[in-house]
Design an enzyme around this catalytic site. Structure first.
Site, mmCIF file in Angstrom:
data_model
loop_
_atom_site.group_PDB
_atom_site.id
_atom_site.type_symbol
_atom_site.label_atom_id
_atom_site.label_comp_id
_atom_site.label_asym_id
_atom_site.label_seq_id
_atom_site.Cartn_x
_atom_site.Cartn_y
_atom_site.Cartn_z
ATOM 1 N N GLY A 1 23.218 43.901 -7.466
ATOM 2 C CA GLY A 1 24.560 44.663 -8.036
ATOM 3 C C GLY A 1 24.763 45.901 -7.280
ATOM 4 N N ALA B 1 17.407 45.210 -3.979
ATOM 5 C CA ALA B 1 18.073 43.775 -3.593
ATOM 6 C C ALA B 1 16.486 43.093 -3.543
ATOM 7 C CB ALA B 1 18.241 44.364 -2.215
ATOM 8 N N GLN B 2 16.018 42.223 -4.536
ATOM 9 C CA GLN B 2 14.824 41.336 -4.635
ATOM 10 C C GLN B 2 15.508 39.747 -4.744
ATOM 11 O OE1 GLN B 2 11.953 41.963 -7.585
ATOM 12 N NE2 GLN B 2 12.906 40.470 -8.687
ATOM 13 N N GLY C 1 15.356 33.577 -7.261
ATOM 14 C CA GLY C 1 15.212 34.712 -7.971
ATOM 15 C C GLY C 1 14.014 34.807 -9.022
ATOM 16 N N TYR D 1 6.277 45.656 -9.866
ATOM 17 C CA TYR D 1 7.235 44.883 -10.909
ATOM 18 C C TYR D 1 7.885 45.919 -11.890
ATOM 19 C CZ TYR D 1 5.834 40.374 -8.682
ATOM 20 O OH TYR D 1 5.651 39.171 -8.132
ATOM 21 N N GLU E 1 15.279 35.160 -16.045
ATOM 22 C CA GLU E 1 15.690 34.007 -16.803
ATOM 23 C C GLU E 1 15.001 33.684 -17.919
ATOM 24 O OE1 GLU E 1 15.665 31.003 -17.932
ATOM 25 O OE2 GLU E 1 17.755 30.910 -18.138
ATOM 26 N N ALA F 1 6.788 29.175 -29.676
ATOM 27 C CA ALA F 1 5.453 30.156 -30.255
ATOM 28 C C ALA F 1 6.096 31.535 -30.041
ATOM 29 C CB ALA F 1 4.267 29.786 -29.617
ATOM 30 N N GLU G 1 17.476 40.082 -14.558
ATOM 31 C CA GLU G 1 16.227 40.690 -15.196
ATOM 32 C C GLU G 1 15.284 39.488 -15.792
ATOM 33 O OE1 GLU G 1 17.130 43.701 -13.861
ATOM 34 O OE2 GLU G 1 15.166 43.074 -13.678
#
Ligand SMILES: CC(C)(COP(=O)(O)OP(=O)(O)OC[C@H]1O[C@@H](n2cnc3c(N)ncnc32)[C@H](O)[C@@H]1OP(=O)(O)O)[C@@H](O)C(=O)NCCC(=O)NCCSC(=O)/C=C/CC(=O)O
Ligand SMILES: Cc1cc2nc3c(=O)[nH]c(=O)nc-3n(C[C@H](O)[C@H](O)[C@H](O)COP(=O)(O)OP(=O)(O)OC[C@H]3O[C@@H](n4cnc5c(N)ncnc54)[C@H](O)[C@@H]3O)c2cc1C
Length: 593
Positions: free
Chosen positions: A109, A68-69, A75, A206, A354, A452, A352
């Site tokens: 989720g 739950a982040q 986000g 992370y 954007e 790039a 995971e």
């Protein structure tokens, strides 16, 4: 008695878990986040004592945890997460709180109804200072009643674009107390008196995201290979139209347009699978290194995983849509399996990290390299980026008679990545010299920075594909895979042709040559297409597709599938006479007047 599920093997068998993650995503498995984010967080962020306590129970499924982040308001920008975890030295507890509506955890989720624990990312406050987002292992629901614990409001966020068998949820904390040791303490710590001990690298918190980004690459390969299997098999039984008049209807797979639509997805699926294996090995190795105190590979892993995640999810989303469209009307039916596969795969462009944000993270890494190049520094030995320091051929050589191991094609990709990286770096410098601050200059170059990154990732994917096929000793398999490799490389050349033609590196003639090589490859792949997809040995149950059945009995089973719809339980629907029947009867009465 039903066989008790065996404990999950939590060794770093990431290949299997990668596979699980994406099949589970389709089945809406309530253990999706437990397996692929909560357990990796425990593995990489819990200290020894915490692992001893939490890992066996997690492996044994004694609870279900989510990750739950994300919050309703944030986000991407983790620095601005609003959930707080404030340390109380008197009771040696953290107080978790959701101070605003936008701090409501939103999206995790299996949070809505399944999970009774969560890895909660919260801004850590101790001794009056904020130390940024840190993970905490928090119980949400009573293990027996499954009711939310005091101060916790939790539920499902409602129907979504897809993945509606997953209970993505919302979560609010109202000054919920949790023991000091619920903070993951492998890297950062808070001592009983409230003193904060910083981690060796402030991004080690992370690591679960890095794992999933790396896993997603193979996941996208899985989705592309599954949907190419459906499209190839269906196209091999579907007859529609004639090529030679009077010679009878042909299999639609014989149309060049159909091959051009589907086979590149097959080739990309293989390319992504091979790079997916590479990035997972790099992830596992880096996590081992961190355990031994070596964090040197962390930036490379972050940059490559972000770039691969963004590129492979984007191409998978486009590729699945091509496979769906290649199956005509039946491709639009739920019976095809496409809606299910697509909704999981396309979500990965967002979850995971954007995709734009991920491309820009890789660009940060590339700009550091460009700065070193412009400063005349020599390359550090790193196969992923070394080519950027090298000077390639001044002109494209893809149409030379011999191109051993596609060296000339790879050099074209390297040329484009090098040029775009250095050009956008020079623009960044120029804008700052003209008075813009770094952040503004960065934003004004963001589209070129993303280009790039895409060029860099394309180079990596292509080189890995070439190297891995070269290692194959079985010549019969190798020749089939080389056809797919040829298609992949020249298809990618045409996909980035604008960049190669833009500075005159490639000529129009060479672009035509690349197209010729594509059509040649399509012809070579056609006779092997069904055997290639059959060799993946996907079970019908995981394809979720009447069109992709291994036995090819599509039509009989399509009718069976339709007849099994609840709508067809009765010939006349219960409400017919009440509404439609009544309407038509009244209309007939009126027309008699
Ligand atoms: C966008 C991010 C990466 C920004 O990171 P942040 O620290 O907030 O700010 P910076 O851009 O200033 O980064 C500073 C610095 O740190 C490096 N870095 C960032 N992340 C990592 C990392 N993971 N590993 C190593 N290094 C990292 C970065 O390169 C910078 O280095 P410099 O030397 O260039 O300064 C961050 O905010 C982020 O990751 N946002 C995305 C959030 C996300 O991915 N959420 C996913 C939630 S879970 C989920 O979606 C689950 C889905 C599962 C399902 O249901 O399927
Ligand atoms: C199916 C699904 C499952 C999920 N599961 C989970 C989960 O289990 N746990 C969890 O914690 N989260 C989960 N998420 C949330 C997901 O991680 C976030 O939605 C994702 O990180 C994107 O953040 P956001 O929604 O705030 O988008 P935003 O960041 O608001 O994106 C909106 C737009 O702004 C752009 N943008 C934002 N920042 C920048 C920038 N710095 N530079 C340039 N452009 C920018 C983006 O590129 C995008 O185009 C899930 C999401 C989905 C869709």
């Amino acid at each position: 008695m039903e066989h008790a599920p065996k404990a999950i093997d939590v060794t770093n068998d990431v290949e299997m878990r990668t596979f699980n993650f994406f099949t589970m995503g389709i089945d809406g498995h309530p253990l999706g986040l437990h397996l692929d984010m909560a357990i990796p967080t425990i593995l990489n962020n819990a200290d020894e004592e915490q692992q001893k306590d939490w890992l066996p129970k997690a492996a044994n499924r004694e609870f279900i945890a989510t990750y739950a982040q994300t919050e309703m308001g944030h986000g991407t920008n983790l620095k601005k997460l609003e959930t707080t975890a404030t340390y109380d030295p008197k009771t040696q507890e953290f107080v978790l709180n959701s101070p605003t509506i936008t701090s409501t955890k939103w999206w995790p989720g299996n949070l809505g109804k399944s999970s009774n624990y969560a890895v909660v990312m919260a801004q850590l406050y101790t001794q009056g200072k904020c130390h940024g987002a840190h993970p905490f292992f928090v119980q949400l629901r009573d293990l027996n009643t499954h009711k939310p614990l005091k101060g916790i409001t939790v539920g499902d966020i409602g129907p979504k674009f897809g993945m509606n068998t997953v209970d993505n949820g919302f979560l609010q904390f109202d000054h919920v107390r949790t023991p000091r040791r619920s903070m993951f303490m492998k890297h950062a710590k808070v001592l009983p008196d409230g003193r904060y001990v910083p981690p060796v690298h402030d991004k080690l918190n992370y690591s679960a995201m890095v794992f999933i980004r790396a896993a997603i690459v193979s996941g996208m390969a899985y989705h592309l290979l599954v949907t190419s299997t459906i499209a190839v098999r269906y196209s091999a039984i579907r007859r529609q139209g004639e090529i030679t008049p009077g010679a009878g209807e042909v299999k639609v797979l014989d149309y060049q347009t159909q091959q051009h639509r589907i086979f590149p997805q097959l080739a990309r699926g293989l390319a992504f699978r091979l790079s997916g294996q590479y990035i997972m090995k790099l992830y596992t190795q880096t996590m081992d290194d961190i355990r031994n105190g070596d964090i040197s590979a962390v930036p490379d892993l972050h940059a490559l995983s972000c770039g691969l995640k963004a590129v492979t999810t984007h191409h998978a989303a486009l590729g699945l849509e091509q496979c769906r469209m290649a199956c005509g009307g039946h491709g639009y039916s739920q019976a095809s399996g496409f809606p299910l596969h697509y909704s999981v795969a396309v979500g990965a462009c967002t979850y995971e990290g954007e995709n734009m944000v991920m491309l820009l993270q890789t660009a940060r890494h590339l700009m550091k390299i460009a700065k070193a190049i412009r400063a005349g520094q020599s390359p550090k030995s790193n196969k992923i980026v070394d080519y950027l320091f090298h000077k390639g051929p001044p002109k494209c050589l893809i149409d030379q008679a011999y191109d051993t191991n596609y060296r000339n094609v790879l050099e074209s990709f390297e040329h484009l990545a090098r040029r775009q990286t250095l050009e956008v770096y020079d623009k960044l410098v120029q804008l700052q010299q003209q008075g813009r601050n770094y952040e503004q200059a960065w934003n004004d170059c963001a589209v070129e920075l993303c280009k790039a990154t895409r060029a860099h990732v394309r180079t990596f994917l292509a080189r890995t594909f070439v190297e891995e096929i070269d290692k194959i000793s079985d010549l019969s398999i190798k020749s089939v895979l080389q056809d797919l490799l040829q298609l992949y490389l020249y298809y990618e050349v045409t996909e980035c042709a604008t960049g190669l033609l833009e500075d005159g590196f490639m000529t129009g003639q060479q672009h035509k040559y690349a197209k010729k090589k594509i059509y040649e490859a399509l012809e070579k792949i056609r006779p092997n297409a069904v055997s290639i997809v059959d060799s993946f040995d996907f079970q019908d149950r995981e394809l979720h597709s009447v069109l992709g059945r291994r036995d090819g009995n599509v039509y009989e089973n399509l009718l069976k599938w339709a007849q099994s719809s609840p709508l067809n339980k009765t010939d006349v629907l219960p409400f017919h006479h009440k509404y439609l029947g009544k309407m038509m009867e009244e209309a007939r009465q009126r027309s008699k007047i």
